[in-house]
Design a protein around this motif. Structure first.
Motif, PDB file in Angstrom:
ATOM      1  N   ALA A 104       0.928  -1.070   0.151  1.00  0.00           N
ATOM      2  CA  ALA A 104       0.044  -0.007   0.112  1.00  0.00           C
ATOM      3  C   ALA A 104       0.836   1.245   0.161  1.00  0.00           C
ATOM      4  O   ALA A 104       0.769   2.192  -0.480  1.00  0.00           O
ATOM      5  N   VAL A 117      -7.170   6.625   1.303  1.00  0.00           N
ATOM      6  CA  VAL A 117      -7.126   5.489   1.368  1.00  0.00           C
ATOM      7  C   VAL A 117      -8.164   5.015   2.398  1.00  0.00           C
ATOM      8  O   VAL A 117      -8.368   5.574   3.415  1.00  0.00           O
ATOM      9  N   ASP A 119      -9.320   1.791   5.227  1.00  0.00           N
ATOM     10  CA  ASP A 119      -8.808   0.535   5.801  1.00  0.00           C
ATOM     11  C   ASP A 119     -10.086   0.038   6.450  1.00  0.00           C
ATOM     12  O   ASP A 119     -10.721   0.585   7.526  1.00  0.00           O
ATOM     13  N   ILE A 131       0.378   3.118   7.150  1.00  0.00           N
ATOM     14  CA  ILE A 131       0.214   3.813   5.893  1.00  0.00           C
ATOM     15  C   ILE A 131       0.563   5.116   5.941  1.00  0.00           C
ATOM     16  O   ILE A 131       1.259   5.702   4.961  1.00  0.00           O
ATOM     17  N   THR A 138      -0.801  10.654   2.006  1.00  0.00           N
ATOM     18  CA  THR A 138      -1.886   9.776   2.363  1.00  0.00           C
ATOM     19  C   THR A 138      -2.986  10.557   3.062  1.00  0.00           C
ATOM     20  O   THR A 138      -2.581  11.131   4.475  1.00  0.00           O
ATOM     21  N   LEU A 183      -7.221   3.695  -2.956  1.00  0.00           N
ATOM     22  CA  LEU A 183      -7.100   2.388  -2.403  1.00  0.00           C
ATOM     23  C   LEU A 183      -7.853   1.895  -1.318  1.00  0.00           C
ATOM     24  O   LEU A 183      -8.118   2.707  -0.307  1.00  0.00           O
ATOM     25  N   CYS A 185      -7.799  -1.149   1.814  1.00  0.00           N
ATOM     26  CA  CYS A 185      -7.059  -2.265   2.433  1.00  0.00           C
ATOM     27  C   CYS A 185      -7.983  -2.632   3.365  1.00  0.00           C
ATOM     28  O   CYS A 185      -8.860  -2.033   3.933  1.00  0.00           O
TER      29      CYS A 185
END
Length: 225
Positions: A104, A117, A119, A131, A138, A183, A185
Motif C-alpha cells: 500500500a 485510502v 482501511d 500507511i 495519504t 486504495l 485495504c
C-alpha cells in the motif's frame, strides 16, 4: 533468584505449556515486569529479583501458559517498526500483514498528494496508521463495527500524531464512508465459523473476532461488491 536464572526456568515452563517462542515470551514478560528493555535483561543478567517482582512475573508467566497472548499481557505490540497499544478488544497485529502495508505504501508513494485510502476493519488501527506514517501524501479513513476497537485505534492515532490524516468511523465495511477512494485495504475476518484453529493460532488470536460467517471469505468479498 537472578534474571538469568528466572529466564531459564520460565522459558522451560512456557515451552512445556505449548509456546513455540518460549524464550522470547519469557524475555518480553520479564522486561515488562521489571520496567526494562529486553537488552537490559542481559546487561544486568546477575541482578537479583525482589519477592514482589518475582510474584508479578509469576502471574504473567502463568497467564501466558494458560494461553493469553504476550501482547495483551504487556499491552503493546510492534508493527512496521511502530509501537501500538493492544487490548483484548482488538486482534494482535500480525507480522504477515506488514506485506499488505508495504504494498500500500509503495502504491501511495507513486501517486500524488491527497491519496485517499480506506482501511476496512481497522481494529487497533495499525494498518491505517502505518500507511499514513510511511506515505505522507495519504489521508486514511478507517472503519470498524466495534466501538471498543475504535477507542483503542483512536489512542494509537493520537500516539503517533496522525489525527489530521487518519479518520475513524464506526460501521460495517465501507458503509460509513462517502466518496471515492484510491486504495482500499482490509485484513478482515477470514476463518469460517466452526473451524478448529491450530493451538498456536488459537492462543494468539481472539477467536471470536475471526469467526463471522459460515464462510469467512464472504466478509472479504462483501467489501468489494
Amino acid at each position: 533468584m537472578t534474571i538469568v536464572e528466572v529466564l531459564k526456568l520460565s522459558a522451560d515452563y512456557l515451552q512445556k505449556h505449548g509456546s513455540d517462542s518460549s524464550r522470547l515470551d519469557a524475555e518480553l514478560l520479564l522486561a515488562h515486569a521489571l520496567g526494562m528493555r529486553r537488552l537490559d535483561l542481559y546487561l544486568k543478567f546477575d541482578r537479583a529479583l525482589s519477592e514482589p517482582e518475582l510474584s508479578a512475573y509469576r502471574d504473567l508467566v502463568g497467564r501466558r501458559a494458560r494461553g493469553e497472548p504476550v501482547a495483551y499481557l504487556v499491552g503493546h505490540k510492534e508493527f512496521m517498526g511502530l509501537e501500538f497499544e493492544v487490548t483484548p478488544d482488538v486482534l494482535v497485529p500480525n507480522p504477515d500483514t506488514e506485506v499488505l502495508v508495504q504494498r500500500a505504501v509503495e502504491i501511495a508513494r507513486g501517486s500524488g498528494a491527497g491519496f485517499r485510502v480506506a482501511d476496512v476493519g481497522t481494529g487497533s488501527g495499525c494498518i491505517a496508521i502505518a500507511i499514513a506514517h510511511y506515505a505522507s501524501n495519504t489521508v486514511v479513513w478507517a472503519t470498524d463495527v466495534s466501538g471498543e476497537a475504535l477507542t483503542v485505534a483512536a489512542r494509537n492515532v493520537a500516539r503517533h500524531g496522525l489525527d489530521a490524516r487518519v479518520h475513524l468511523e464506526r460501521g460495517d465495511l465501507m458503509d460509513p464512508l462517502a466518496g471515492e477512494f484510491d486504495l482500499v485495504c482490509a485484513n478482515l475476518p477470514y476463518v469460517a465459523a466452526g473451524t478448529t484453529l491450530p493451538q498456536s493460532a488459537a492462543r494468539n488470536f481472539a477467536g471470536r473476532r475471526l469467526h463471522r460467517d459460515v464462510n469467512g471469505r464472504e466478509r472479504v468479498l462483501e467489501a468489494w461488491f
